[in-house]
Design an enzyme around this catalytic site. Structure first.
Site, mmCIF file in Angstrom:
data_model
loop_
_atom_site.group_PDB
_atom_site.id
_atom_site.type_symbol
_atom_site.label_atom_id
_atom_site.label_comp_id
_atom_site.label_asym_id
_atom_site.label_seq_id
_atom_site.Cartn_x
_atom_site.Cartn_y
_atom_site.Cartn_z
ATOM 1 N N LYS A 1 0.427 -0.894 -0.118
ATOM 2 C CA LYS A 1 -0.052 0.226 0.017
ATOM 3 C C LYS A 1 0.628 1.153 0.424
ATOM 4 O O LYS A 1 1.362 1.498 1.032
ATOM 5 C CB LYS A 1 -0.878 -0.239 1.413
ATOM 6 C CG LYS A 1 -2.038 -1.199 0.962
ATOM 7 C CD LYS A 1 -3.297 -0.842 1.993
ATOM 8 C CE LYS A 1 -4.192 -1.812 1.965
ATOM 9 N NZ LYS A 1 -5.156 -1.963 1.434
ATOM 10 N N ARG B 1 -9.852 -12.351 0.745
ATOM 11 C CA ARG B 1 -11.060 -12.842 0.192
ATOM 12 C C ARG B 1 -10.118 -14.198 0.427
ATOM 13 O O ARG B 1 -10.995 -15.464 1.068
ATOM 14 C CB ARG B 1 -11.181 -12.641 -1.223
ATOM 15 C CG ARG B 1 -10.047 -12.526 -1.898
ATOM 16 C CD ARG B 1 -10.341 -11.457 -3.226
ATOM 17 N NE ARG B 1 -10.563 -9.751 -3.199
ATOM 18 C CZ ARG B 1 -10.736 -9.750 -3.820
ATOM 19 N NH1 ARG B 1 -11.549 -9.500 -5.184
ATOM 20 N NH2 ARG B 1 -11.068 -8.069 -3.556
HETATM 21 N N1 BES Z 1 -8.072 -4.105 3.726
HETATM 22 C C1 BES Z 1 -8.299 -3.723 2.487
HETATM 23 C C2 BES Z 1 -9.568 -3.281 1.914
HETATM 24 C C3 BES Z 1 -9.541 -1.688 2.954
HETATM 25 C C4 BES Z 1 -9.446 -0.809 2.523
HETATM 26 C C5 BES Z 1 -10.156 -1.553 4.328
HETATM 27 C C6 BES Z 1 -9.647 0.575 2.680
HETATM 28 C C7 BES Z 1 -10.699 -0.248 5.124
HETATM 29 C C8 BES Z 1 -10.334 0.455 4.097
HETATM 30 C C9 BES Z 1 -7.894 -4.832 1.313
HETATM 31 O O1 BES Z 1 -7.750 -5.998 1.420
HETATM 32 C C10 BES Z 1 -7.319 -4.155 0.173
HETATM 33 O O2 BES Z 1 -6.772 -4.339 0.361
HETATM 34 N N2 BES Z 1 -8.513 -4.491 -0.708
HETATM 35 C C11 BES Z 1 -8.152 -3.719 -2.394
HETATM 36 C C12 BES Z 1 -8.788 -4.981 -2.682
HETATM 37 C C13 BES Z 1 -8.137 -4.593 -4.252
HETATM 38 C C14 BES Z 1 -6.242 -5.208 -4.428
HETATM 39 C C15 BES Z 1 -9.271 -5.838 -5.308
HETATM 40 C C16 BES Z 1 -8.666 -2.878 -1.949
HETATM 41 O O3 BES Z 1 -9.674 -2.059 -1.910
HETATM 42 O O4 BES Z 1 -8.143 -1.537 -2.551
HETATM 43 MN MN MN Z 2 -5.762 -5.957 1.336
#
Ligand code: BES
Ligand code: MN
Ligand code: ZN
Length: 481
Positions: free
Chosen positions: A259, A333
């Protein structure tokens, strides 16, 4: 530790008290002089002022003229929000206890007010060694309303404790709350409530071949855990359990798809689903609901080291299906899929998962609600929506059309773990659905699980969202059997 709500037959006059009234003529003339009542009436009529405080030198008396709302659920929510502002007022006056005269409210209205006050009074002070003078002083609420039953007060105390414990789990940083510690905390909660609990460690998870959970865990030095909480009372009305599954990513760096910018901020909250499951099972067991309920929590951090899973990896999941990893940040997931497939062995009546799963869900509706999707679940989703209205943890249903599944096609495996640019919350849900063979509801709580600024009685930081929703849902399911 948490605010204690006490049913009061009588509140002594020397105790600081709030009088909740629905109209001017309900103001107690023993407590408020005719001058005071005239003042209140004028301020209310000319300036629409509804909040009044009177310094009695030994204590305070407060009056709130409560405005009803056409929609009863909205009224309950407005009472919680109002009560939260009184948490501020009472703590500002350094009170340790406050009386609430709520005789003019119905039982559920009184309870909603007390709930908002107890939840709004929460602070996460564990790591504060300075500024102790800013800690809340309020410890107990004396709630007066003849209509209230002792059992209702007990239930509310348990439910607020469950919600606030869930908040604390979310607020705990990963340098304390890693996956084994999360399992320990859930174990303590379950035992305290009288539920059965079992924790699988890494070797058991390996023996079970939970490939998704193990893949995400590869970049971590802490082992994964898989926690099972079981509440199966003898008088359960259901034979097949209702199962709650919670995403327990104790920290999400994204893994090798790291991230960037400030997107990693607050990723300690990525176990908000796990906290909701732990909290709701605690409340259900404490209330001894005659309902067979199981909670499943797969947990790990999602980090990167020289052994971390990479894009292109093909993972064999617990149920034997294969997943081509296209993004290591779509880790929720991966671990949930294994838990959902594991749930099958209980032949569940219904499975609900809660997960801080996608930024897409958070962007779509923000902190104001929960994104919901469901399949094969007959009336359950409408029951859950109703509980959402009742508790103020509202649901918005997203489409769950099969066309979204096309985005998950892989050339070399059964599916990828990544959808396209559109409908990210839905493709994540569709991925999970592939691992379910029972009535299923997916709740994406990425928006409401943690708030960066204080948001009424939900506080700041972890909100404990999902606990009150699931508890209300469980309670209402009893009558449906
Ligand atoms: N934990 C995150 C989702 C999230 C984002 C929760 C912001 C709370 C606040 C999840 O694991 C994630 O990183 N999701 C990605 C998915 C993508 C790579 C398909 C996302 O939402 O960017
Ligand atoms: Mn994630
Ligand atoms: Zn995540």
């Amino acid at each position: 530790m948490y605010t204690n709500i006490i049913k009061a037959k009588k509140i002594d006059q020397g105790i600081s008290s709030l009088y909740l009234v629905k109209s001017i003529d309900q103001i107690d003339s023993d407590i408020f002089s005719s001058d005071e009542r005239t003042f209140i009436e004028n301020e209310f009529k000319t300036n629409k002022k509804t909040t009044f405080s009177f310094n009695r030198f030994t204590h305070w008396d407060y009056i709130e003229i409560v405005k009803s709302k056409e929609n009863h659920f909205h009224f309950l929510e407005s009472l919680r929000v109002l009560a939260d502002s009184y948490a501020g007022i009472f703590n500002g006056a350094k009170l340790s206890s406050a009386g609430i005269h709520s005789e003019f409210l119905s039982a559920d209205e009184s309870l909603a007010f007390a709930e908002g006050l107890a939840l709004g009074n929460y602070q996460f002070n564990k790591y504060k060694t300075t500024e102790k003078e800013k800690f809340n002083t309020l410890q107990s609420i004396l709630l007066k309303n003849e209509l209230l039953k002792n059992a209702q007060i007990d239930e509310l105390n348990n439910l607020t404790e469950a919600t606030l414990t869930a908040r604390t789990l979310v607020n705990e940083p990963v340098n304390y709350l890693n996956a084994p510690q999360l399992a320990k905390e859930i174990e303590m909660m379950a035992k305290d409530a009288g539920a059965k609990v079992e924790v699988f460690g890494k070797s058991k998870i390996e023996a079970l071949k939970m490939g998704g959970l193990l893949a995400v865990n590869k970049g971590s030095i802490d082992p994964p855990t898989f926690t099972i909480v079981q509440w199966k009372p003898e008088n359960a009305v259901n034979q097949k359990p209702i199962i709650f599954v919670g995403k327990g990513v104790v920290y999400d760096t994204g893994g090798l798809n790291i991230k960037t910018g400030d997107f990693m901020n607050n990723m300690k909250s990525d176990m908000g689903g796990a906290a909701a499951v732990a909290g709701s099972l605690f409340a259900i067991a404490k209330a001894k609901l005659p309902l067979y309920v199981i909670g499943l929590v797969p947990a790990t951090d999602n980090r990167l080291n020289n052994n971390a899973y990479v894009t292109g990896d093909v993972i064999k999941m617990f149920n034997g299906m294969t997943v081509e990893v296209l993004n290591t940040d779509a880790e929720g997931r991966m671990i949930l899929a294994d838990a959902l497939a594991y749930a099958q062995k209980y032949e569940p009546e219904l499975v609900i998962d809660l997960a801080t799963l996608t930024g897409a869900a958070a962007r779509a509706i923000g902190k104001y609600g929960i994104v919901a999707m469901g399949s094969k679940n007959e009336d359950f989703l409408s029951d859950l929506k109703m509980s959402g209205e009742q508790t103020g943890e509202r649901l918005v249903e997203f489409p769950f059309w099969e066309e979204y599944e096309e985005q998950l096609k892989s050339d070399i495996a059964d599916m990828t773990n990544l959808g396209g640019a559109e409908g990210g919350a839905i493709t994540a849900g569709k991925f999970l659905e592939k691992f379910t063979k029972y009535p299923y509801i997916h709740l994406d709580i990425a928006g409401p699980a943690l708030v960066e600024k204080r948001f009424n009685y939900r506080g700041v930081g972890g909100t404990g969202v999902g606990v009150r929703l699931l508890f209300d849902f469980a309670k209402k399911q009893i009558a449906k059997h």
